[in-house]
Design an enzyme around this catalytic site. Structure first.
Site, short mmCIF file in Angstrom:
data_model
loop_
_atom_site.label_atom_id
_atom_site.label_comp_id
_atom_site.label_asym_id
_atom_site.label_seq_id
_atom_site.Cartn_x
_atom_site.Cartn_y
_atom_site.Cartn_z
N ASP A 57 -1.28 35.18 -35.15
CA ASP A 57 -2.09 35.25 -36.36
C ASP A 57 -3.38 34.45 -36.23
O ASP A 57 -4.44 34.91 -36.62
CB ASP A 57 -1.29 34.71 -37.56
N HIS A 151 -27.61 28.46 -43.57
CA HIS A 151 -26.66 29.25 -42.78
C HIS A 151 -26.13 30.35 -43.70
O HIS A 151 -26.55 30.45 -44.85
CB HIS A 151 -25.54 28.31 -42.27
N ASP A 205 -26.24 24.70 -32.09
CA ASP A 205 -25.59 26.02 -32.20
C ASP A 205 -26.23 27.06 -31.28
O ASP A 205 -27.42 27.34 -31.38
CB ASP A 205 -25.76 26.45 -33.68
N ALA A 242 -16.61 37.42 -47.66
CA ALA A 242 -16.38 36.71 -48.91
C ALA A 242 -17.10 35.36 -48.93
O ALA A 242 -17.63 34.95 -49.96
CB ALA A 242 -14.88 36.50 -49.12
N SER A 243 -17.15 34.70 -47.79
CA SER A 243 -17.73 33.35 -47.78
C SER A 243 -19.25 33.36 -47.84
O SER A 243 -19.87 32.31 -48.01
CB SER A 243 -17.29 32.62 -46.50
N GLY A 377 -26.59 34.74 -39.61
CA GLY A 377 -26.66 33.39 -40.16
C GLY A 377 -27.03 32.35 -39.10
O GLY A 377 -27.06 31.16 -39.40
N HIS A 378 -27.27 32.82 -37.88
CA HIS A 378 -27.54 31.89 -36.78
C HIS A 378 -28.97 32.06 -36.28
O HIS A 378 -29.48 33.17 -36.22
CB HIS A 378 -26.56 32.13 -35.63
#
Lengths: 563, 563
Positions: A57, A151, A205, A242-243, A377-378
């Site tokens: 999982d 972000h 990042d 969702a986030s 987002g990066h």
């Protein structure tokens, strides 16, 4: 008041940076900073299983080093609320003292709290909320400073850790969005101020290090969404992460502008919308949200359905809509479906399947090939260079990326003038030893992955996975023989049962062939005294015969029963 | 001499086009054309298994309709030599008379011949070589005309089938390369002539229908390759599709220009290079090819290794090089690796793994993100529109594509003025009934997929696959109980054995817990008369307990032995 380093003692010493995840991979980000007998961790994330990890999982970092040193662990600092940064926290707190503080933004901690609640009520936590520019002392040696960045989730920080050796900066995940949705831009001043005062070591990042130029602003998505939604004549279904609260905000605003009502579907979407609007991260006008069950009470052109399923996950709302197994939404001609995300590598086929099904049901589908409906987002290469220019680190270590991303990020660092010997490409588990004048890999700690399957944490290892892969490839053939406890006489069998091997109706000859070969073998034994010999003979005979007949290699499992 | 239709009889009738593969999918292309008691097939291709088809090697079309009607099958016409167009031929000829002729280009037949040879020597074939503009009569009613096109393999045809009802055109796979490598361009005149005379029904390749504009010429790859290879200071490794002979030719020319020797690796690459140069499709100067084993006798800057493995296939040459398990090539700093292909959807993760490993071993890796190193073999939107303009069909059916591609291709057809009612989006197995004035879906034939696993053809079905998926997810738990044949007394057991379920060292409590629950159940039976009742009780008890303890759902297999 000007910030003064509290450790101005000039005493020399060594600092260690120890990444336990996020290097050479995208996901399960976790980095330890250790000075003498004190450790802090930046993020404690999880990742999702690779396709060879059958039945697994989740995957979390190997925590052994932290658990063994949990008396040294003084605090955990969190960059933002994505799964790959906070998802493994409850698994860690199951093993460490509950009073170790976790520092993060309001949203990050709210999301983390949910994870603890759904995990195990006996696992406690100690949250400490921080804001941008907050500085907190952690242990004797560390001070953490939180710096706002942008972000694909709100309330994101880069974190500076001031240590007796110097300042370490970790960017977390970031892009440099000059027109962010909430107008809360990157705190350029603080990043530049850190650079001006001197940063010893930067971790940044690398996710988008392969992309040239700048990543588009999140705001551009709003314009594209507005255009697509204006064109739509019937219902609109928008799938998003969702986030990604900024994205949700934009979808909600477009819907509201067009006078449409919004229904929400998908467990995580419902939860995040509730949580983010309660905390003030998501602004929704009154009477805009409607119950999913009441969608049919409105005209098609009055509806936006906001849902999960951008990755083709089989049970997500969008997949159920595409498969026509959704309880309330039956996709039909005139519907417009907008997939406001791109497939994560490995999910392409599942996403295309969803798209094909939606198109087949006559929906208009707007997906990745249509530009503007999603942005990353990066940060891309020029943003990475900008970050390096702001922070001006002495030493640099690219993080958050597969090897190819780290390598590209290194090229960016070389391009802005960081000397090659000051750039470190590391691996999970390696200790980077840092002094004021030097940074180098020196030793390693236990590291790796822990697999989560159902309730089990780490009870699945290579042998079980290898068996699952073997079972998945060719199935299993079980041969049962019963012998007498008294004298070893063969009483019954062989009975042959298969699963996942071959169609029952096709297997008759194969089973009979195997049986007669085993019987022939059994006839050599008056009695069985050496189980191992019999087992191994049965295994070899069965394997050889079945391979010859089918060119397949099922697991052969001889079972000897004694009565 | 002007070609005259031989069927100028004006008699009305119905023609059927029956796709058995290639519609709603990329792969296993096969289309039947039926008129009265005669059928011809265009291509007989295979495809590779989806990730849910565990352990399956290949997938071929369901041949039942053709086998049942094999006395009607008058011939097979082949567009080109890729697996998805010829790969299932031997499987079909296993079931149909060997004298049914197959028509194809020299290269296509040479590749098909190899497939037969490696399949089964008892399966015979009847090849008929054709050239561009050749026309062959097939049966009483059909005449097939072969028209040169360009694609990512040499010797490719579109095929016109002249029938009593009118002319059907199938493009095969194509791009419209205006500067092809062998200077053998698309036969525009013949396509336009067909259009001028009147084409009733067109089937055209939809693979790239989502891409705007034109696909770049194969020749542009040569220039990019030349540039990259000039920069390389050490050895050069180029991975490409073995069947892409134009690409191989360009790689060989670049290597030769730079004075490098070429070693070949990968079974299919060795085979194709041998075959294509023997047949004259590949031109290699003398003394350019060297043995793989002798690579170390040359300086690094004198070597090009041409190999397989662009899709990250675990056993391919490039993967072995990346994993450092290759017998002769140990990747090292200074090596340049060029991956001259893009990942096929589903292969992304495997390809990135290979790239990461190569970079980690300090190779310079040139891959998809670097433009120009690969171009597609399929035409983009403007080429599809050009084909529609040349052939000017009355009826149009997009083929070779998932639903989303077919839909986009339909949009192209609408844009060039084909009326919507004349465009058919079909499915595998549907019969399209065509008269001079009408084309519509009318009925269906048995169709679907046949799975190949090892030597087995179609002996794996949904039940076996479902078992394999179940086994792969959570493994298997086997419970063996022995009872007396005489009186049903329970003599031994339960013995519990697991595979792929949980680590042996973690499983003790679980096994003991299951055992004691089953024993409790067994104590209720004085003797066992109803096996089914006992089996189902054991299954329910074990499943319930293990799910409660682990939240996992292994296959539970109770076995009752009678002695």
């Amino acid at each position: 008041m000007e910030w003064k380093p509290f450790y101005n003692n000039n005493k020399e010493g060594k600092l260690y940076v120890i990444p336990l995840g996020g290097i050479g991979e995208i996901g399960k980000n976790m980095t330890l900073i250790q000075y003498k007998d004190e450790i802090i961790s930046i993020d404690v994330g999880l990742t999702f299983p690779g396709e060879d990890m059958l039945g697994i999982d989740l995957v979390i970092p190997d925590f052994n080093y932290v658990i063994k040193n949990s008396s040294k662990l003084k605090g955990i600092v969190l960059t933002h609320g994505h799964e790959d940064h906070i998802g493994a926290l409850p698994y860690l707190y199951k093993e460490i003292p509950a009073d170790i503080p976790m520092y993060g933004s309001k949203l990050t901690l709210a999301l983390a709290k949910e994870k603890f609640e759904r995990f195990d009520e006996n696992v406690k936590h100690n949250f400490k909320e921080v804001k941008g520019r907050d500085k907190v002392k952690i242990g004797k040696y560390f001070e953490a400073e939180f710096i706002k960045t942008t972000h694909s989730i709100s309330d994101t920080f880069a974190i500076a850790i001031h240590t007796p050796i110097g300042t370490i900066v970790h960017t977390g995940d970031f892009k440099i969005d000059l027109t962010p949705i909430n107008n809360e831009s990157t705190d350029f001043f603080k990043l530049a101020e850190l650079g001006e005062k001197g940063v010893l070591f930067l971790m940044s990042d690398s996710t988008n290090a392969e992309r040239e130029g700048y990543t588009m602003s999140e705001r551009s998505v709003g314009e594209a969404l507005q255009q697509e939604c204006e064109k739509a004549k019937g219902r609109i279904v928008v799938a998003a992460f969702a986030s990604h609260i900024h994205r949700l905000q934009q979808i909600i605003e477009v819907a509201t502008n067009l006078g449409r009502k919004i229904a929400i579907d998908g467990r995580s979407m419902i939860r995040v919308v509730e949580l983010a609007s309660r905390l003030g991260y998501l602004k929704i006008e009154d009477n805009v949200l409607i119950d999913l069950k009441s969608v049919d009470n409105y005209k098609d052109e009055e509806i936006v359905l906001l849902c999960t399923g951008t990755q083709g996950e089989p049970m997500a709302a969008l997949s159920r809509i595409a498969n026509r197994t959704h309880k309330h939404i039956n996709i039909k001609e005139g519907d417009t479906v907008i997939i406001s995300a791109t497939p994560i590598p490995g999910n392409e086929k599942a996403v295309y399947k969803t798209i094909n099904r939606l198109i087949k049901n006559n929906a208009e589908v707007i997906y990745e090939k249509i530009s503007g409906i999603h942005v990353s987002g990066h940060g891309s290469q020029d943003e990475l260079k900008l970050m390096l220019n702001l922070v001006k680190p002495k030493f640099f270590m690219p993080v958050h990326g597969e090897y190819k991303h780290l390598k590209k990020h290194k090229d960016m660092a070389l391009a802005v003038g960081i000397p090659e010997e000051n750039i470190i490409i590391s691996e999970n588990g390696l200790k980077i030893e840092i002094t004021k004048n030097n940074a180098k890999i020196s030793g390693k700690v236990p590291s790796g992955i822990t697999l989560i399957d159902g309730l089990g944490i780490g009870d699945i290892g290579n042998i079980v996975l290898r068996d699952r892969q073997h079972l998945a490839q060719d199935g299993i053939v079980i041969v049962v023989i019963t012998i007498s406890k008294k004298d070893g006489e063969i009483l019954a069998g062989p009975d042959i049962i298969t699963r996942g091997f071959v169609y029952a109706r096709e297997s008759g000859d194969l089973i009979r062939g195997t049986e007669s070969l085993i019987k022939e073998e059994l006839s050599k034994y008056k009695k069985v005294t050496e189980w191992a010999v019999l087992k191994s003979a049965v295994r070899d005979i069965t394997r050889g015969y079945l391979y010859e007949q089918t060119k397949r290699n099922p697991i052969i499992l001889p079972i000897i029963m004694e009565v």
